[in-house]
Design a protein around this motif. Structure first.
Motif, PDB file in Angstrom:
ATOM      1  N   LYS A  83       0.832  -1.211   0.000  1.00  0.00           N
ATOM      2  CA  LYS A  83       0.000   0.000   0.000  1.00  0.00           C
ATOM      3  C   LYS A  83       0.869   1.265   0.000  1.00  0.00           C
ATOM      4  CE  LYS A  83      -4.107  -2.061   2.152  1.00  0.00           C
ATOM      5  NZ  LYS A  83      -3.690  -3.447   1.954  1.00  0.00           N
ATOM      6  N   LYS A  84       1.868   1.244  -0.889  1.00  0.00           N
ATOM      7  CA  LYS A  84       2.785   2.379  -1.012  1.00  0.00           C
ATOM      8  C   LYS A  84       2.825   2.826  -2.465  1.00  0.00           C
ATOM      9  CE  LYS A  84       6.794   2.195   1.149  1.00  0.00           C
ATOM     10  NZ  LYS A  84       8.093   1.708   1.699  1.00  0.00           N
ATOM     11  N   PRO A  85       2.967   4.143  -2.726  1.00  0.00           N
ATOM     12  CA  PRO A  85       3.218   4.587  -4.103  1.00  0.00           C
ATOM     13  C   PRO A  85       4.528   3.986  -4.619  1.00  0.00           C
ATOM     14  CG  PRO A  85       2.656   6.436  -2.681  1.00  0.00           C
ATOM     15  CD  PRO A  85       2.888   5.267  -1.781  1.00  0.00           C
ATOM     16  N   ILE A  86       4.617   3.807  -5.921  1.00  0.00           N
ATOM     17  CA  ILE A  86       5.801   3.171  -6.507  1.00  0.00           C
ATOM     18  C   ILE A  86       7.075   3.914  -6.132  1.00  0.00           C
ATOM     19  CG2 ILE A  86       6.980   2.764  -8.723  1.00  0.00           C
ATOM     20  CD1 ILE A  86       4.231   1.996  -9.866  1.00  0.00           C
ATOM     21  N   LEU A  87       7.056   5.228  -6.169  1.00  0.00           N
ATOM     22  CA  LEU A  87       8.277   6.007  -5.945  1.00  0.00           C
ATOM     23  C   LEU A  87       8.744   5.974  -4.491  1.00  0.00           C
ATOM     24  CD1 LEU A  87       7.638   9.092  -8.253  1.00  0.00           C
ATOM     25  CD2 LEU A  87       9.033   7.063  -8.711  1.00  0.00           C
ATOM     26  N   LYS A  88       7.953   5.374  -3.596  1.00  0.00           N
ATOM     27  CA  LYS A  88       8.365   5.261  -2.197  1.00  0.00           C
ATOM     28  C   LYS A  88       8.896   3.875  -1.838  1.00  0.00           C
ATOM     29  CE  LYS A  88       5.537   8.918  -0.141  1.00  0.00           C
ATOM     30  NZ  LYS A  88       4.551   9.256   0.921  1.00  0.00           N
ATOM     31  N   LEU A  89       8.929   2.955  -2.797  1.00  0.00           N
ATOM     32  CA  LEU A  89       9.461   1.615  -2.516  1.00  0.00           C
ATOM     33  C   LEU A  89      10.966   1.691  -2.287  1.00  0.00           C
ATOM     34  CD1 LEU A  89       7.497  -0.417  -5.235  1.00  0.00           C
ATOM     35  CD2 LEU A  89       6.996  -0.309  -2.775  1.00  0.00           C
ATOM     36  N   THR A  90      11.457   0.875  -1.367  1.00  0.00           N
ATOM     37  CA  THR A  90      12.877   0.882  -1.008  1.00  0.00           C
ATOM     38  C   THR A  90      13.535  -0.446  -1.326  1.00  0.00           C
ATOM     39  OG1 THR A  90      12.477   0.032   1.233  1.00  0.00           O
ATOM     40  CG2 THR A  90      12.324   2.444   0.910  1.00  0.00           C
ATOM     41  N   ASP A  91      14.862  -0.461  -1.279  1.00  0.00           N
ATOM     42  CA  ASP A  91      15.592  -1.715  -1.443  1.00  0.00           C
ATOM     43  C   ASP A  91      15.119  -2.751  -0.424  1.00  0.00           C
ATOM     44  OD1 ASP A  91      16.992  -0.192  -3.272  1.00  0.00           O
ATOM     45  OD2 ASP A  91      18.951  -0.978  -2.678  1.00  0.00           O
ATOM     46  N   GLU A  92      14.877  -2.300   0.822  1.00  0.00           N
ATOM     47  CA  GLU A  92      14.435  -3.221   1.866  1.00  0.00           C
ATOM     48  C   GLU A  92      13.085  -3.838   1.523  1.00  0.00           C
ATOM     49  OE1 GLU A  92      15.640  -0.189   2.367  1.00  0.00           O
ATOM     50  OE2 GLU A  92      17.577  -0.774   3.258  1.00  0.00           O
ATOM     51  N   ASP A  93      12.182  -3.052   0.895  1.00  0.00           N
ATOM     52  CA  ASP A  93      10.888  -3.595   0.471  1.00  0.00           C
ATOM     53  C   ASP A  93      11.077  -4.712  -0.543  1.00  0.00           C
ATOM     54  OD1 ASP A  93       9.492  -1.752   2.050  1.00  0.00           O
ATOM     55  OD2 ASP A  93       9.425  -0.265   0.437  1.00  0.00           O
ATOM     56  N   TYR A  94      11.939  -4.485  -1.497  1.00  0.00           N
ATOM     57  CA  TYR A  94      12.218  -5.508  -2.507  1.00  0.00           C
ATOM     58  C   TYR A  94      12.789  -6.760  -1.848  1.00  0.00           C
ATOM     59  CZ  TYR A  94      11.546  -2.393  -6.581  1.00  0.00           C
ATOM     60  OH  TYR A  94      11.025  -1.579  -7.545  1.00  0.00           O
ATOM     61  N   ASN A  95      13.782  -6.593  -0.987  1.00  0.00           N
ATOM     62  CA  ASN A  95      14.475  -7.735  -0.370  1.00  0.00           C
ATOM     63  C   ASN A  95      13.548  -8.550   0.521  1.00  0.00           C
ATOM     64  OD1 ASN A  95      16.970  -7.149  -1.539  1.00  0.00           O
ATOM     65  ND2 ASN A  95      17.522  -5.728   0.099  1.00  0.00           N
ATOM     66  N   ALA A  96      12.619  -7.899   1.188  1.00  0.00           N
ATOM     67  CA  ALA A  96      11.753  -8.594   2.138  1.00  0.00           C
ATOM     68  C   ALA A  96      10.570  -9.288   1.468  1.00  0.00           C
ATOM     69  CB  ALA A  96      11.237  -7.595   3.181  1.00  0.00           C
ATOM     70  N   HIS A  97      10.389  -9.101   0.152  1.00  0.00           N
ATOM     71  CA  HIS A  97       9.211  -9.658  -0.521  1.00  0.00           C
ATOM     72  C   HIS A  97       9.577 -10.436  -1.786  1.00  0.00           C
ATOM     73  CE1 HIS A  97       7.429  -6.647   2.144  1.00  0.00           C
ATOM     74  NE2 HIS A  97       6.338  -7.394   2.101  1.00  0.00           N
ATOM     75  N   GLY A  98      10.681 -11.191  -1.695  1.00  0.00           N
ATOM     76  CA  GLY A  98      11.036 -12.131  -2.747  1.00  0.00           C
ATOM     77  C   GLY A  98      11.637 -11.515  -3.987  1.00  0.00           C
ATOM     78  N   MET A  99      11.995 -10.225  -3.953  1.00  0.00           N
ATOM     79  CA  MET A  99      12.487  -9.550  -5.147  1.00  0.00           C
ATOM     80  C   MET A  99      13.931  -9.063  -4.993  1.00  0.00           C
ATOM     81  SD  MET A  99       8.877  -7.584  -5.884  1.00  0.00           S
ATOM     82  CE  MET A  99       9.492  -6.473  -7.133  1.00  0.00           C
ATOM     83  N   ALA A 100      14.684  -9.765  -4.127  1.00  0.00           N
ATOM     84  CA  ALA A 100      16.087  -9.404  -3.928  1.00  0.00           C
ATOM     85  C   ALA A 100      16.883  -9.574  -5.213  1.00  0.00           C
ATOM     86  CB  ALA A 100      16.694 -10.262  -2.817  1.00  0.00           C
ATOM     87  N   GLN A 101      16.559 -10.619  -5.988  1.00  0.00           N
ATOM     88  CA  GLN A 101      17.275 -10.840  -7.255  1.00  0.00           C
ATOM     89  C   GLN A 101      17.117  -9.641  -8.178  1.00  0.00           C
ATOM     90  OE1 GLN A 101      15.395 -13.535  -9.917  1.00  0.00           O
ATOM     91  NE2 GLN A 101      17.082 -13.540 -11.409  1.00  0.00           N
ATOM     92  N   LEU A 102      15.893  -9.098  -8.265  1.00  0.00           N
ATOM     93  CA  LEU A 102      15.640  -7.966  -9.155  1.00  0.00           C
ATOM     94  C   LEU A 102      16.431  -6.736  -8.724  1.00  0.00           C
ATOM     95  CD1 LEU A 102      14.153  -6.512 -11.431  1.00  0.00           C
ATOM     96  CD2 LEU A 102      12.223  -6.166  -9.872  1.00  0.00           C
ATOM     97  N   VAL A 103      16.391  -6.410  -7.451  1.00  0.00           N
ATOM     98  CA  VAL A 103      17.063  -5.190  -6.998  1.00  0.00           C
ATOM     99  C   VAL A 103      18.576  -5.351  -7.049  1.00  0.00           C
ATOM    100  CG1 VAL A 103      17.240  -5.598  -4.491  1.00  0.00           C
ATOM    101  CG2 VAL A 103      16.737  -3.302  -5.355  1.00  0.00           C
ATOM    102  N   THR A 104      19.054  -6.590  -6.909  1.00  0.00           N
ATOM    103  CA  THR A 104      20.499  -6.842  -7.008  1.00  0.00           C
ATOM    104  C   THR A 104      20.980  -6.701  -8.447  1.00  0.00           C
ATOM    105  OG1 THR A 104      20.473  -8.335  -5.101  1.00  0.00           O
ATOM    106  CG2 THR A 104      22.321  -8.557  -6.642  1.00  0.00           C
ATOM    107  N   GLU A 105      20.211  -7.274  -9.383  1.00  0.00           N
ATOM    108  CA  GLU A 105      20.642  -7.299 -10.784  1.00  0.00           C
ATOM    109  C   GLU A 105      20.358  -5.988 -11.508  1.00  0.00           C
ATOM    110  OE1 GLU A 105      18.777 -10.629 -12.653  1.00  0.00           O
ATOM    111  OE2 GLU A 105      19.879 -12.122 -11.485  1.00  0.00           O
ATOM    112  N   GLN A 106      19.275  -5.294 -11.146  1.00  0.00           N
ATOM    113  CA  GLN A 106      18.870  -4.127 -11.930  1.00  0.00           C
ATOM    114  C   GLN A 106      18.615  -2.886 -11.086  1.00  0.00           C
ATOM    115  OE1 GLN A 106      16.237  -4.806 -15.214  1.00  0.00           O
ATOM    116  NE2 GLN A 106      16.466  -7.023 -15.140  1.00  0.00           N
TER     117      GLN A 106
END
Length: 639
Positions: free
Chosen positions: A292-315
């Motif tokens: 429930k956050k706007p896209i521009l407020k997402l953080t690296d920690e949000d990505y890492n905690a929700h199965g998207m660590a690979q995406l934030v690491t690679e791109q």
């Protein structure tokens, strides 16, 4: 390693699932398994005992078994069948009975012995049903039990007619049908009020005793319940979840029915992904909605905690990904659905040139155009494009009988007011009244009555298109032959349907074609009409150069909306434009208040449309984009 990877992908799934590209491929695979069982039993001189299902799901399986019987010599002389269920009360000769269904789809076309066919009896006196059900179980047990049970699944999660609340050890019995089950069956019975309230069904315990169980499901309509059955907790609220206890069960799905399973819908939760732009966009929007956050407020920690660590690491970092997806969404929004004159269109959904485009809006039913894209329709006309609307079917099965009589009564009175005796019309009216007094559910209307209903829908469509600003010569009524059966079940599509569509396209030579992409339509008309247009365009692309500059856009709205990550053009509507769209929908008086076939959504069409359009706008707003009153959404079909 491959096996380990598969286990990781399917770790949310609590029973085996096999997914095929489409239902035809899946049906053929299931039919071959049944044939292998029959032949192996024949080789040992044994009977094959099959539990069979009804409904749309197994039709392809039965068709393939019939083909194998005729062309490959598959014999059913050693086969004994027990059907899952039957409505109660129900005459075996009724068109809605499962006796009729099984004979039309299988038994009349194979060499099975009639004494080997068992279907629950819907004609029994109530006091005899308990003993009958016990005997049904005993007959199965006397044959050594079911070798293979074929199942479908209802949207309540029922298997057979074991509705929510059924016990896992239940036996064959009389049950009360869930309201959703009756609504889903209403089209076959000419209205929910005609659907029996009860049924005789094998129990979940009976099904469990089968040595092999195959549950089949096709289409996106079944995707939500399949996810619950496969990944959810066991619960009497979803009886199919009890199959998780069986060691002998397999779910056989097409890709659409499997689309909500975690490994397909959110694959980043179970494996490393090949991150293309479409998947990144879907994942980022999912993450923003989940948190429930706007896209521009997402953080690296949000990505890492929700199965998207690979995406934030690679791109990554997250900021760069966020900006890219935000810009992509921003670029889908346009107030110029026909292209903005003189604009740089490299990042716009539509081309700037030609400034005035020729447009064809295909409407499967006579109201889909204004319900699904009425705001865009009006805006295209207002912005000076040459817009044509083509109503593909008459929609004559969706008019109430008393409405048809009312219009004929008006015609009689009008004739009398201008000094015409109208004797022929009066005689026709008497015949209609006589027919309707004894009309059976889903009985085909006589041609004159069908014509009256078609004229009602036609006059409403003309009124709606005129309100949108079209001259009469740009309003086309196609009456595609596949639809004009007078029955709820339509004829197969033929070349004539495609040729009529090609003729219209050749006449207009459009730069834009809009077509219904709402395949959740419970009547099935939308997907049939979509395929006709697609086939017509594909044939023309081989013949005529103008098709190279013709873009095909899909709209939704009457039943479901596109997911936000799918949308390629979002047309915002002001409060005034929402009101104009509503007024265009209001022209369809026969569909107001309560349509003949409403599906499982009790809201009026104008309410559905407005709430979905507002929801689309709200989704964009919550992702951090501009706030609009409403939005209509489109996806471009890529040839």
């Amino acid at each position: 390693m491959a096996r380990l990877n598969l286990l990781e992908e399917t770790r949310f799934e609590k029973l085996p699932v096999t997914v095929y590209e489409d239902q035809r491929e899946a049906s053929v695979a299931v039919a071959r398994r049944i044939a292998t069982l029959i032949r192996s039993k024949q080789a040992r001189g044994e009977q094959a005992v099959l539990g069979l299902a009804t409904g749309a799901t197994p039709v392809g399986v039965y068709a393939e078994l019939v083909r194998m019987h005729r062309q490959e010599g598959l014999s059913f002389e050693n086969v004994v069948t027990f059907n899952l269920d039957e409505y109660y009360p129900m005459l075996p000769t009724a068109v809605q009975s499962y006796v009729t269904f099984m004979h039309e789809n299988l038994f009349d076309h194979i060499d099975i012995r009639r004494e080997n066919i068992h279907i629950p009896d819907g004609t029994l006196p109530l006091e005899e049903i308990h003993a009958y059900c016990l005997n049904y179980e005993q007959q199965i047990e006397a044959l050594g039990g079911l070798d293979l049970q074929v199942l479908g699944i209802g949207r309540t999660g029922h298997i057979g007619f074991n509705e929510p609340g059924s016990a896992p050890n239940s036996g064959t019995r009389l049950v009360t049908l869930d309201d959703l089950t009756r609504r889903d069956a209403s089209r076959d019975f000419g209205g929910k009020e005609n659907v029996p309230r009860k049924a005789i069904t094998m129990g979940i315990g009976t099904i469990f005793k089968a040595r092999e169980i195959i549950l089949m499901a096709w289409s996106g309509k079944k995707a939500p319940i399949i996810k619950k059955a496969v990944e959810g907790e066991m619960s009497s609220e979803v009886p199919a979840t009890y199959l998780q206890l069986s060691d002998n069960v397999e779910f056989v799905l097409d890709k659409d029915a499997a689309s909500d399973l975690t490994r397909f819908n959110t694959p980043w939760l179970v494996k490393d992904c090949a991150w293309d732009q479409a998947l990144i966009r879907k994942a980022v929007i999912w993450l923003a909605k989940t948190l429930k956050k706007p896209i521009l407020k997402l953080t690296d920690e949000d990505y890492n905690a929700h199965g998207m660590a690979q995406l934030v690491t690679e791109q990554g970092p997250a900021y760069n990904i966020n900006i890219e997806i935000f810009n992509q969404l921003q670029q889908t929004i346009t107030g110029w659905p026909g292209g903005k004159p003189g604009a740089d269109d490299r990042r716009r959904p539509e081309r700037a040139l030609p400034e005035q485009k020729r447009v064809v809006i295909f409407s499967p039913h006579p109201d889909d155009d204004v319900i699904s894209m009425g705001g865009t329709f009006i805006r295209l006309v207002d912005q000076g494009h040459e817009v044509h609307v083509a109503y593909q079917t008459s929609g004559n099965t969706a008019v109430w009988d008393d409405d048809a009589l009312r219009f004929v009564e008006f015609a009689i009175d009008f004739n009398q007011s201008i000094g015409q005796d109208g004797n022929q019309l009066k005689e026709m009216y008497k015949e209609m009244r006589h027919f309707l007094e004894s009309k059976q559910p889903n009985q085909i209307d006589p041609p004159a009555l069908r014509d009256v209903k078609a004229f009602i829908r036609k006059s409403e469509a003309i009124a709606g298109a005129r309100y949108a600003g079209l001259p009469d010569e740009q309003i086309h009524f196609m009456a595609l032959p596949f639809y004009e059966t007078g029955k709820t079940v339509k004829n197969p599509v033929t070349d004539k349907d495609v040729e009529l569509t090609m003729e219209l396209l050749q006449k207009v030579k459009p730069h834009q074609v809009f077509v219904a992409g709402d395949f959740a339509d419970p009547h099935g008309t939308h997907i049939v009409c979509f395929r006709i247009v697609l086939e017509a365009l594909q044939r023309l692309r081989q013949q005529e150069t103008w098709t190279e500059d013709c873009w095909l856009w899909m709209y939704r709205g009457a039943w479901h909306e596109f997911e936000t990550h799918e949308i390629e053009m979002a047309v915002p509507l002001s409060p005034q434009e929402v009101e104009r769209k509503r007024n265009a929908i209001f022209k369809h008086q026969s569909q107001k208040d309560r349509p003949v076939f409403p599906g499982d959504d009790a809201r009026e069409f104008w309410v559905r449309a407005e709430e979905r359009n507002r929801e689309t706008a709200r989704n964009y707003d919550e992702l951090g984009l501009a706030e609009y009153e409403a939005m209509e959404a489109f996806v471009r079909w890529k040839f």
